[in-house]
Structure formats: C-alpha cells, structure tokens
Design a protein around this motif. Structure first.
Motif, PDB file in Angstrom:
ATOM      1  N   ASP A 179      44.775  35.323  36.113  1.00  0.00           N
ATOM      2  CA  ASP A 179      45.917  34.582  37.016  1.00  0.00           C
ATOM      3  C   ASP A 179      46.368  32.877  36.335  1.00  0.00           C
ATOM      4  N   LYS A 208      46.657  31.008  39.488  1.00  0.00           N
ATOM      5  CA  LYS A 208      45.817  30.774  40.369  1.00  0.00           C
ATOM      6  C   LYS A 208      45.352  29.075  39.399  1.00  0.00           C
ATOM      7  N   LYS A 235      37.750  30.744  43.557  1.00  0.00           N
ATOM      8  CA  LYS A 235      39.224  31.361  42.628  1.00  0.00           C
ATOM      9  C   LYS A 235      39.341  31.278  42.131  1.00  0.00           C
ATOM     10  N   GLU A 274      46.074  25.789  39.865  1.00  0.00           N
ATOM     11  CA  GLU A 274      46.090  25.379  41.318  1.00  0.00           C
ATOM     12  C   GLU A 274      44.040  24.757  41.556  1.00  0.00           C
ATOM     13  N   GLU A 287      38.265  35.091  41.100  1.00  0.00           N
ATOM     14  CA  GLU A 287      39.344  35.744  41.388  1.00  0.00           C
ATOM     15  C   GLU A 287      40.629  35.920  40.596  1.00  0.00           C
ATOM     16  N   ALA A 288      41.289  34.046  40.066  1.00  0.00           N
ATOM     17  CA  ALA A 288      42.165  34.290  38.895  1.00  0.00           C
ATOM     18  C   ALA A 288      41.191  35.062  37.468  1.00  0.00           C
TER      19      ALA A 288
END
Length: 219
Positions: free
Chosen positions: A143, A146, A134, A149, A137-138
């Motif tokens: 992002d 994200k 993740k 998180e 991806e962030a």
C-alpha cells in the motif's frame, strides 16, 4: 508442487520471518523507553540481552534470501522483493540497536530524576513506533498510499527532536550539574529520530518494490 509454488511458499515464509523480526525490534524499542521512564535497570539489561535474537533472525533471513536468489534466479518483481526484504531487515535490525543504546543510556542515568524534556522523547517514541508498525503493514499490503502517510509523520518527529535539543541546551545551561543527563537524553532523542528515519527508508523501499523506481519521501 510446482517450482513456482515452492518459490511462492518460501517467499511468503521469508516475509513472515521479516514481520517477526520487525515486531521484535519495535517491541524492544518500546521496552527500552519503558525502562528509561521507570528507571528500570533490570529491564534495560533484558533489552540488551534479547538483542541477540533480533541479530540472529536478521542473519537467518539474509541467508535465506541469498539462497533463494542463488537457487531460483528470480527476475523483475520477485528479485526486487527479495532485495527489498534484505534492506528492510537491515533497517529493523538498526531499530533494535537503538533500543540497546537507549537501554545502555538508561543504565548510565540510573535513578537520576529526569529533566522535563523526557515527555517529548516519549512522544517521539510513540510516533516512531506508529510509523514502524504502519510501514510493515503497508509493506505486506503493498500500500504505497499508507507508505506516503508514514513519511509525513517523519516531519512531526523531526520537529519534536528540534524541541528536545533546544530544551536540553537550556537545561544544561541553567544547571551544569545535569550536563551528563542532558548528553544522554540528546543521544536518546537522536536514536528516536533515526528510528523514524528507518521507517521512512522502508516506505521508500516499498515504492521501489511496487513501482520499480526510487523515491525520496523526505522532500
């Protein structure tokens, strides 16, 4: 093609290389855990052998970033992005090293039946792998929501690590013959906890990239 277009092309290519490095490191971590769970010495040896590719890719990426900085003299966000890429690559290379360490511990344990705590270690891996995937991806999407998180998931990994250590101490006290395995599994739990920490480190680097400030997401 203008100088700026050439720089952007090289920057995107370098980012693709970083994604490749990250994917390889996360896969290596998964393979090492699979080898542990299955008592698969051959698979563990393969993880150790394949680590050379992760190390080589990190070195290539670092050289590429240094050359870009030297040739293009980037400033502001571009410079931050390049510096962050080097730091993220270092974090991911360390994840690959943890995979190697787990593989070595797997070889030491051999066919010895695992104590029940192995289930918590497997859960730690699932969480850590999720965090690592993740966070990349962030990073690509820039992002920060994200990224936050991901840092929150780190608390779950830390809690599991505490459970693992407690259960291992109990297991070692009840059966001194298992001390060697208890020690190896304690190390493996630590490697998983550290892998999750590296995901949080990358999330913090993303905040720095986007906002130009350093944040401690573990607070």
């Amino acid at each position: 093609m203008s100088v700026r277009e050439k720089f952007d092309t090289e920057l995107h290519s370098t980012q693709d290389q970083l994604i490749q490095l990250s994917t390889m490191a996360v896969k290596a971590l998964g393979k090492s855990i699979d080898a542990l769970l299955n008592h698969d010495v051959d698979a563990a040896l393969q993880v150790i052998e394949d680590d050379i590719h992760i190390n080589r890719l990190e070195e290539e990426l670092n050289d590429r970033v240094i050359l870009l900085i030297a040739k293009q003299s980037p400033v502001a966000t571009d410079l931050r992005r390049l510096i962050v890429m080097i730091k993220v690559a270092t974090d991911m290379e360390r994840v690959g090293d943890y995979a190697v360490n787990i593989a070595k511990d797997t070889i030491r344990l051999g066919k010895e039946e695992h104590v029940p705590v192995i289930a918590q270690i497997e859960k730690m891996h699932r969480l850590a792998a999720t965090m690592l995937m993740k966070v990349i991806e962030a990073f690509v999407e820039e992002d920060v929501a994200k990224a936050k998180e991901i840092a929150d998931l780190d608390d779950q990994v830390d809690a599991l690590y505490g459970e693992v250590l407690t259960q291992l101490m109990l297991a070692g006290g009840e059966n001194p013959a298992q001390i060697s395995q208890v020690t190896q599994l304690a190390f493996i739990g630590r490697y998983m906890e550290r892998a999750a920490d590296h995901a949080t480190n990358i999330a913090e680097q993303l905040f720095y990239l986007v906002r130009g400030r350093h944040y401690d997401l573990n607070k």
